[in-house]
Every structure is written in C-alpha cells, then in structure tokens.
Enzyme design. Structure first.
Site, PDB file in Angstrom:
ATOM      1  N   GLN A  95       3.919  -3.568  -4.075  1.00  0.00           N
ATOM      2  CA  GLN A  95       2.705  -4.008  -3.374  1.00  0.00           C
ATOM      3  C   GLN A  95       3.088  -4.844  -2.158  1.00  0.00           C
ATOM      4  O   GLN A  95       3.875  -5.793  -2.280  1.00  0.00           O
ATOM      5  CB  GLN A  95       1.799  -4.828  -4.309  1.00  0.00           C
ATOM      6  CG  GLN A  95       0.472  -5.200  -3.648  1.00  0.00           C
ATOM      7  CD  GLN A  95      -0.487  -5.938  -4.581  1.00  0.00           C
ATOM      8  OE1 GLN A  95      -0.076  -6.476  -5.611  1.00  0.00           O
ATOM      9  NE2 GLN A  95      -1.744  -5.990  -4.205  1.00  0.00           N
TER      10      GLN A  95
ATOM     11  N   ASP B  82      -4.505   5.369   5.868  1.00  0.00           N
ATOM     12  CA  ASP B  82      -3.346   4.467   5.899  1.00  0.00           C
ATOM     13  C   ASP B  82      -2.680   4.524   7.291  1.00  0.00           C
ATOM     14  O   ASP B  82      -2.544   5.593   7.878  1.00  0.00           O
ATOM     15  CB  ASP B  82      -2.344   4.892   4.821  1.00  0.00           C
ATOM     16  CG  ASP B  82      -1.326   3.809   4.519  1.00  0.00           C
ATOM     17  OD1 ASP B  82      -1.336   3.272   3.406  1.00  0.00           O
ATOM     18  OD2 ASP B  82      -0.499   3.507   5.417  1.00  0.00           O
TER      19      ASP B  82
ATOM     20  N   HIS C 196      -5.899  -2.172  -3.767  1.00  0.00           N
ATOM     21  CA  HIS C 196      -6.209  -0.911  -3.103  1.00  0.00           C
ATOM     22  C   HIS C 196      -5.638   0.237  -3.916  1.00  0.00           C
ATOM     23  O   HIS C 196      -4.602   0.090  -4.575  1.00  0.00           O
ATOM     24  CB  HIS C 196      -5.682  -0.870  -1.665  1.00  0.00           C
ATOM     25  CG  HIS C 196      -4.266  -1.287  -1.528  1.00  0.00           C
ATOM     26  ND1 HIS C 196      -3.859  -2.605  -1.556  1.00  0.00           N
ATOM     27  CD2 HIS C 196      -3.133  -0.552  -1.388  1.00  0.00           C
ATOM     28  CE1 HIS C 196      -2.544  -2.670  -1.422  1.00  0.00           C
ATOM     29  NE2 HIS C 196      -2.075  -1.433  -1.327  1.00  0.00           N
TER      30      HIS C 196
ATOM     31  N   HIS D  80      -4.301   4.082  -3.539  1.00  0.00           N
ATOM     32  CA  HIS D  80      -3.844   5.109  -2.595  1.00  0.00           C
ATOM     33  C   HIS D  80      -4.284   6.486  -3.097  1.00  0.00           C
ATOM     34  O   HIS D  80      -4.103   6.802  -4.284  1.00  0.00           O
ATOM     35  CB  HIS D  80      -2.311   5.148  -2.524  1.00  0.00           C
ATOM     36  CG  HIS D  80      -1.661   3.889  -2.049  1.00  0.00           C
ATOM     37  ND1 HIS D  80      -1.147   3.748  -0.781  1.00  0.00           N
ATOM     38  CD2 HIS D  80      -1.414   2.700  -2.665  1.00  0.00           C
ATOM     39  CE1 HIS D  80      -0.599   2.545  -0.644  1.00  0.00           C
ATOM     40  NE2 HIS D  80      -0.746   1.894  -1.778  1.00  0.00           N
TER      41      HIS D  80
HETATM   42  P1  5GP Z   1       1.014  -1.263  -0.910  1.00  0.00           P
HETATM   43  O1  5GP Z   1       2.466  -1.155  -0.582  1.00  0.00           O
HETATM   44  O2  5GP Z   1       0.544  -2.705  -0.887  1.00  0.00           O
HETATM   45  O3  5GP Z   1       0.608  -0.544  -2.157  1.00  0.00           O
HETATM   46  O4  5GP Z   1       0.259  -0.499   0.253  1.00  0.00           O
HETATM   47  C1  5GP Z   1      -0.120  -1.069   1.450  1.00  0.00           C
HETATM   48  C2  5GP Z   1      -0.466   0.063   2.388  1.00  0.00           C
HETATM   49  O5  5GP Z   1      -1.258  -0.441   3.431  1.00  0.00           O
HETATM   50  C3  5GP Z   1       0.768   0.717   3.034  1.00  0.00           C
HETATM   51  O6  5GP Z   1       0.756   2.097   2.746  1.00  0.00           O
HETATM   52  C4  5GP Z   1       0.592   0.428   4.516  1.00  0.00           C
HETATM   53  O7  5GP Z   1       1.000   1.495   5.323  1.00  0.00           O
HETATM   54  C5  5GP Z   1      -0.902   0.176   4.630  1.00  0.00           C
HETATM   55  N1  5GP Z   1      -1.302  -0.762   5.670  1.00  0.00           N
HETATM   56  C6  5GP Z   1      -0.772  -1.992   5.908  1.00  0.00           C
HETATM   57  N2  5GP Z   1      -1.432  -2.612   6.907  1.00  0.00           N
HETATM   58  C7  5GP Z   1      -2.421  -1.741   7.308  1.00  0.00           C
HETATM   59  C8  5GP Z   1      -3.418  -1.815   8.319  1.00  0.00           C
HETATM   60  O8  5GP Z   1      -3.565  -2.794   9.045  1.00  0.00           O
HETATM   61  N3  5GP Z   1      -4.255  -0.743   8.423  1.00  0.00           N
HETATM   62  C9  5GP Z   1      -4.129   0.363   7.620  1.00  0.00           C
HETATM   63  N4  5GP Z   1      -4.989   1.361   7.821  1.00  0.00           N
HETATM   64  N5  5GP Z   1      -3.177   0.462   6.665  1.00  0.00           N
HETATM   65  C10 5GP Z   1      -2.330  -0.577   6.514  1.00  0.00           C
END
Ligand code: 5GP
Ligand code: ZN
Length: 138
Positions: free
Chosen positions: A95, A32, A101, A103
């Site tokens: 999200q 991440d 995805h 985590h």
């Molecule tokens: P969500 O909040 O959708 O469950 O998680 C999205 C995750 O993706 C977040 O933890 C954020 O830090 C990560 N993230 C967002 N954009 C990128 C990216 O371009 N590359 C990587 N490696 N992680 C990302």
C-alpha cells in the site's frame, strides 16, 4: 470525515480533477495515474478510511457491487480476457496511498501486467494450526 492532507480524499470529493469512470454517493472510481494495464481503475470511498481494517461496514458492503459493475464494463469496453481485483493494506503489502482503495485491473491473455505469487507447499498439520489460530481471533 475527510482527511485534509489525503490526496485520495481530494480526488474522491472532486477537489482534484480525475478521469472518473463512475461516481455515486459513496464512491468515485478513477483511472490509475500509473496503470498496470489499460483501464486500471481505483474505487475510492468518498470518506477517509486508511485501509481495510478501518473501512466502515456499510462501505465494505457496497464496494463489491461497484467493483463487479466496473469489472464487467471494463471487460466489455476494452475487450479484456479477465480482470483482477487487488487491495493492498500497509506498506508490507504494497500500500502506497493510505486511503482505502480497490484496484480493478483488466487483463489480456499473456499481458504479464501483474506478477502473481509462486505457489508454495503446505503441511497438513501446520495448516490445521494456522486455521485454528486465525479462527481463534475472529
Ligand atoms: P497502492 O499501492 O496504495 O495499493 O495503490 C496506489 C495506486 O494509486 C497506485 O497504483 C498509483 O499509481 C495510484 N496513484 C497514486 N497517486 C495517484 C494520483 O494522484 N492519481 C491517480 N489517478 N492515481 C494515483
Ligand atoms: Zn483520504
């Protein structure tokens, strides 16, 4: 099926470089960009599914063994005391990237990396009603 405007499609399919921990025919697991803790990994399907509701059952079946493998590897590599699996669906649930995805977050005793919920109280009658309501939709 790829979504051309989806950043996780591009990362999962190698069009954008990433720190890849694991890759197979179905998934790429990457670090991440803004980790909650060291080793915070995201397991991305190589096909586009916006969230859990859309996730193909074949991918759903295959994702947990990958999570197990990464959780155990990260625990060993980083000497972690525990691991959280987190999976958010829709903005209300946190999200931010609309490509499914999972985590995998390695934890160390007392790191406060992830706020957990405050345990509430339950009413036995209401619990019965809720269980029946959810069960009725299955
Ligand atoms: P969500 O909040 O959708 O469950 O998680 C999205 C995750 O993706 C977040 O933890 C954020 O830090 C990560 N993230 C967002 N954009 C990128 C990216 O371009 N590359 C990587 N490696 N992680 C990302
Ligand atoms: Zn996508």
């Amino acid at each position: 099926m790829k979504d051309c405007n989806c950043i996780f499609c591009k990362i999962a399919n190698g069009e954008i470089p990433s720190n890849t921990v694991y890759e197979d025919e179905y998934f790429r697991a990457i670090l991440d960009l803004s980790p909650a803790a060291k080793g915070h990994t995201l397991i991305l399907p190589k096909e586009h599914f916006a969230n859990l509701y859309e996730l193909d059952d074949e991918y759903a079946k295959r994702v947990m063994p990958v999570a197990k493998m990464i959780a155990m590897a990260a625990k060993k590599a980083l000497n972690a005391d525990g691991v959280n699996l987190v999976q958010n669906n829709e903005a209300a649930a946190g999200q931010t990237v609309p490509h499914f995805h999972l985590h995998v977050i390695p934890r160390h005793e007392g790191d406060n990396a992830l706020p957990l919920w405050t345990p509430g109280q339950s009413d036995p009658e209401e619990q019965k009603e809720i269980a029946a309501k959810i069960g009725g939709e299955l």
